[in-house]
Design a protein around this motif. Structure first.
Motif, PDB file in Angstrom:
ATOM      1  N   GLU A  76       5.906 -11.617   5.099  1.00 25.37           N
ATOM      2  CA  GLU A  76       6.041 -11.003   6.409  1.00 25.37           C
ATOM      3  C   GLU A  76       5.212  -9.748   6.638  1.00 25.37           C
ATOM      4  O   GLU A  76       5.041  -9.338   7.788  1.00 25.37           O
ATOM      5  N   ALA A  77       4.750  -9.103   5.573  1.00 31.42           N
ATOM      6  CA  ALA A  77       4.005  -7.851   5.747  1.00 31.42           C
ATOM      7  C   ALA A  77       3.037  -7.658   4.593  1.00 31.42           C
ATOM      8  O   ALA A  77       3.319  -8.051   3.459  1.00 31.42           O
ATOM      9  N   ALA A  78       1.913  -7.042   4.891  1.00 29.68           N
ATOM     10  CA  ALA A  78       0.889  -6.766   3.877  1.00 29.68           C
ATOM     11  C   ALA A  78       1.248  -5.522   3.071  1.00 29.68           C
ATOM     12  O   ALA A  78       1.768  -4.548   3.610  1.00 29.68           O
ATOM     13  N   THR A  79       0.938  -5.580   1.775  1.00 33.12           N
ATOM     14  CA  THR A  79       1.176  -4.456   0.869  1.00 33.12           C
ATOM     15  C   THR A  79      -0.131  -4.095   0.180  1.00 33.12           C
ATOM     16  O   THR A  79      -0.714  -4.930  -0.514  1.00 33.12           O
ATOM     17  N   PRO A  80      -0.610  -2.862   0.345  1.00 31.29           N
ATOM     18  CA  PRO A  80      -1.852  -2.474  -0.324  1.00 31.29           C
ATOM     19  C   PRO A  80      -1.643  -2.248  -1.815  1.00 31.29           C
ATOM     20  O   PRO A  80      -0.523  -1.969  -2.271  1.00 31.29           O
ATOM     21  N   ALA A  81      -2.730  -2.372  -2.562  1.00 30.36           N
ATOM     22  CA  ALA A  81      -2.690  -2.054  -3.990  1.00 30.36           C
ATOM     23  C   ALA A  81      -2.217  -0.616  -4.167  1.00 30.36           C
ATOM     24  O   ALA A  81      -2.482   0.244  -3.327  1.00 30.36           O
ATOM     25  N   GLY A  82      -1.484  -0.388  -5.249  1.00 32.22           N
ATOM     26  CA  GLY A  82      -0.982   0.948  -5.548  1.00 32.22           C
ATOM     27  C   GLY A  82       0.447   1.171  -5.078  1.00 32.22           C
ATOM     28  O   GLY A  82       1.077   2.161  -5.449  1.00 32.22           O
ATOM     29  N   ALA A 105      12.121  -9.309  -0.848  1.00 35.60           N
ATOM     30  CA  ALA A 105      11.141  -8.410  -1.466  1.00 35.60           C
ATOM     31  C   ALA A 105      10.721  -7.361  -0.452  1.00 35.60           C
ATOM     32  O   ALA A 105      10.503  -7.666   0.724  1.00 35.60           O
ATOM     33  N   ARG A 106      10.605  -6.133  -0.931  1.00 34.31           N
ATOM     34  CA  ARG A 106      10.214  -5.005  -0.085  1.00 34.31           C
ATOM     35  C   ARG A 106       9.100  -4.231  -0.770  1.00 34.31           C
ATOM     36  O   ARG A 106       9.040  -4.196  -1.992  1.00 34.31           O
ATOM     37  N   ASP A 107       8.261  -3.596   0.030  1.00 38.55           N
ATOM     38  CA  ASP A 107       7.375  -2.586  -0.539  1.00 38.55           C
ATOM     39  C   ASP A 107       8.009  -1.235  -0.226  1.00 38.55           C
ATOM     40  O   ASP A 107       9.194  -1.169   0.106  1.00 38.55           O
ATOM     41  N   GLU A 108       7.273  -0.175  -0.320  1.00 39.69           N
ATOM     42  CA  GLU A 108       7.831   1.159  -0.108  1.00 39.69           C
ATOM     43  C   GLU A 108       8.139   1.451   1.360  1.00 39.69           C
ATOM     44  O   GLU A 108       8.750   2.462   1.679  1.00 39.69           O
ATOM     45  N   VAL A 109       7.734   0.536   2.253  1.00 41.18           N
ATOM     46  CA  VAL A 109       7.888   0.756   3.692  1.00 41.18           C
ATOM     47  C   VAL A 109       8.827  -0.251   4.351  1.00 41.18           C
ATOM     48  O   VAL A 109       9.646   0.121   5.185  1.00 41.18           O
TER      49      VAL A 109
END
Length: 137
Positions: A76-82, A105-109
Motif C-alpha cells: 500500500e505504500a512505498a518505503t525508502p531504503a534506510g 506491515a508498517r514503516d516508520e510512517v
C-alpha cells in the motif's frame, strides 16, 4: 510441532537496505533498473514470511521447518531504503501442520502492506529428499 494457540502475536522488524529496493530485485531486468529505490514488493513478501517463520520457530521440533504455501497481501505504500519496517503477525488458524497468519506491515510512517499467509510444517530431511529426486528427473 509443539501446540500452538490461535491468537499468538509476534512482532518482527527489519532495517531496509538499498539492496532490498526495486532495482535490486532482478538486476538483469531493465524494467526493474529504472524504478525508484523503494522496498520491493518481492522483498516485502519475503519479510512477511520471515516474520511468520520467526513466530513459529520456538514451536518447531528437531528437524522441522516451515514452508510458505499461500500469500495474499497488498503493498500500500512505498518505503525508502534506510527506514525500519515492522510486521505484526497474528495466528488465526491451526489445522494440523497448517497455520494461517494475518499480517500487517508498517514503516516508520504508515501501513505499507497487509494480508494473509499460510505455512506448513515439514520434516526437512524428507522434504529435501523429495526435492532432490525431482531435480534428478
Amino acid at each position: 510441532m509443539k501446540e500452538l494457540q490461535v491468537g499468538l502475536k509476534h512482532t518482527f522488524s527489519y532495517l531496509v537496505p538499498k539492496e532490498r529496493t526495486v532495482p535490486f530485485l532482478y538486476p538483469e531486468s531493465s524494467y526493474f533498473q529504472v524504478m525508484p529505490e523503494v522496498f520491493a514488493t518481492g522483498y516485502m513478501v519475503g519479510f512477511m514470511e520471515w516474520a511468520c517463520m520467526d513466530a513459529l520457530a520456538p514451536y518447531l521440533d528437531e528437524g522441522e521447518r516451515t514452508v510458505g504455501t499461500m500469500i495474499n497481501v497488498t503493498h500500500e505504500a512505498a518505503t525508502p531504503a534506510g527506514m525500519e519496517v515492522t510486521a505484526t503477525v497474528t495466528l488465526v488458524e491451526v489445522d494440523g501442520k497448517r497455520t494461517v497468519w494475518e499480517i500487517e506491515a508498517r514503516d516508520e510512517v504508515e501501513v505499507i502492506g497487509r494480508g494473509r499467509h499460510e505455512r506448513f510444517v515439514i520434516d526437512y530431511e524428507k522434504f529435501s529428499k523429495r526435492v532432490a529426486a525431482k531435480g534428478n528427473k
